[in-house]
Design a protein around this motif. Sequence first.
Motif, PDB file in Angstrom:
ATOM      1  N   GLN A  61       0.804  -1.219   0.000  1.00 21.00           N
ATOM      2  CA  GLN A  61       0.000   0.000   0.000  1.00 21.00           C
ATOM      3  C   GLN A  61       0.840   1.274   0.000  1.00 21.00           C
ATOM      4  O   GLN A  61       0.286   2.374  -0.015  1.00 21.00           O
ATOM      5  CB  GLN A  61      -0.912   0.023   1.228  1.00 21.00           C
TER       6      GLN A  61
ATOM      7  N   LEU B  83      -6.731  -4.555  -1.076  1.00 16.16           N
ATOM      8  CA  LEU B  83      -6.345  -3.423  -0.228  1.00 16.16           C
ATOM      9  C   LEU B  83      -5.421  -2.410  -0.907  1.00 16.16           C
ATOM     10  O   LEU B  83      -5.663  -1.198  -0.818  1.00 16.16           O
ATOM     11  CB  LEU B  83      -5.699  -3.939   1.066  1.00 16.16           C
TER      12      LEU B  83
ATOM     13  N   ARG C 285      -6.523   1.509  -1.537  1.00 16.86           N
ATOM     14  CA  ARG C 285      -5.811   2.601  -0.866  1.00 16.86           C
ATOM     15  C   ARG C 285      -5.423   3.685  -1.882  1.00 16.86           C
ATOM     16  O   ARG C 285      -5.495   4.881  -1.581  1.00 16.86           O
ATOM     17  CB  ARG C 285      -4.568   2.055  -0.162  1.00 16.86           C
TER      18      ARG C 285
ATOM     19  N   GLN D 163      -8.521   5.684  -2.642  1.00 14.75           N
ATOM     20  CA  GLN D 163      -8.829   6.555  -1.507  1.00 14.75           C
ATOM     21  C   GLN D 163      -7.975   7.812  -1.540  1.00 14.75           C
ATOM     22  O   GLN D 163      -8.464   8.923  -1.303  1.00 14.75           O
ATOM     23  CB  GLN D 163      -8.599   5.803  -0.192  1.00 14.75           C
TER      24      GLN D 163
ATOM     25  N   SER E 258     -16.292   3.303   7.297  1.00 19.35           N
ATOM     26  CA  SER E 258     -15.330   2.212   7.183  1.00 19.35           C
ATOM     27  C   SER E 258     -15.164   1.487   8.517  1.00 19.35           C
ATOM     28  O   SER E 258     -15.151   0.246   8.577  1.00 19.35           O
ATOM     29  CB  SER E 258     -13.982   2.767   6.720  1.00 19.35           C
TER      30      SER E 258
ATOM     31  N   TYR F 232     -12.198  -0.915   3.897  1.00 19.38           N
ATOM     32  CA  TYR F 232     -11.571  -0.189   2.783  1.00 19.38           C
ATOM     33  C   TYR F 232     -12.563   0.033   1.645  1.00 19.38           C
ATOM     34  O   TYR F 232     -12.606   1.108   1.035  1.00 19.38           O
ATOM     35  CB  TYR F 232     -10.369  -0.972   2.265  1.00 19.38           C
TER      36      TYR F 232
END
Length: 450
Positions: free
Chosen positions: A279, A354, A358, A361, A384, A415
């Motif tokens: 990430q 994930l 990320r 986001q 979340s 997530y």
Amino acid sequence: MTQPTLTTRQMLHTWWSLATSWLFMTTELPLISAVIARLAHPEINLAAWGIVFSTAIIIQSPSTMLLAASTALSRDWDSYRRLRRFMLTIGLLLTVLHAALVFTPLYNLVLERLISIPPEITAATRLGLAIMIPWSWGTAYRRFQQGVLIRFDHSRVVIWGSLIRVGMDSVGLAVGYWLGGVPGIVVGTAAIIAGVLSEALYTGLRVRPVLSHQLKPAPPAATPLTARSFFNFYLPLAATVLLMLLVQPLVSAALSRMPNPLASLAVWPVVFGLLTMWQSTGISYNEAVIALLEKPQSVLALRRFTWVVVALVSLGLLLMAATPLAELWFVDVAGLSPALAQLARLALALGLLLPGLRLLQSWFQGALTFSRRTRAISEAVALSLASSAAVLWAGVAWGRLDGLVVGVLAMSAGYLTQTLWLWWRSRGTLLDIAARDSRPSPQHTPVPAR
């Protein structure tokens, strides 16, 4: 006159140094876990390390967004001085809170009663937390100064700071491993504190000429930074990080209450560390988006760039999870036993979404932060947290799945919920920024908050 479109080269120039820095920093977790796994009583010390790190992250969470705040708001000397006073205050308060958790009955209340950590790791956890006391101040200081460096196009300095940090980590871990008789939790926490403080010292030295020659001569901001405007901007971000990081103690508490608790707690920091490494590109992308949205014709270019990187990162993790690379990492690098490695590989497969989520986001959140519409970010993280908590509660209530599996599923659910809400709330913001680019004005300032 048509403004030049933001190029891929410009985006990579701003982002790659931040991404590289985060990649170096995220190697800390698997590196420390790998050394602890090779010292005496690995399960106990790995489980304690997971609790210590997640607790320290929670304590310093109000300072986490100082990097984004400094990048967005350190436009002139007056704004910098106001932000610096806040940084020093929050760093001191969080350090005092950390010490109180270690040396007062708060430890028994929070760690033993609320989180219900296994009795066999209580002493190691408390010792590790005591060594980690300087963590909050060191991270607050270096994040704040790194924001200034990024703002004035010195993001490569951040890479060197991360290299110094990882180098000091490695030295500390090597010494602890060579000595052999030092508990793994002491080796890991002492190494990470040495790294953080070294990076903070280096960043403080490198930011001085930037302050003197670039920040002080900068013209005053059109709208002076006031305490009210700062807190309206920052408090939603701080609340966002706190809510987001609350998932960690929730997961730890749930793992302690589900089948196979010690094994799950021991494997959790290894899996979490690897997923955090993947990430790293997304974590760093938030500040890159904030900086790049200052440039003309940025929205369409950044949107295309984001989806390309999402695809590449997701494919990379899929290849690792589906090939012997996962076994190689968990057994040969992380030092897990074959039984624990099998559990870790299952958890990794469940966390495939994930890294891509990320990144998305950071794209949506960066646009909202750039436009100072930070309330939507807090809303997304609250949803979340609720999603993750629901999955954890269901796992504890059912009681048939290993806690590690439920923990990764809970993170994935959180997530996904967060990403969808950020997408929904950022649509109007991105349209406003795109409309700004269509106007023939040379000035590109943040879109006013609604």
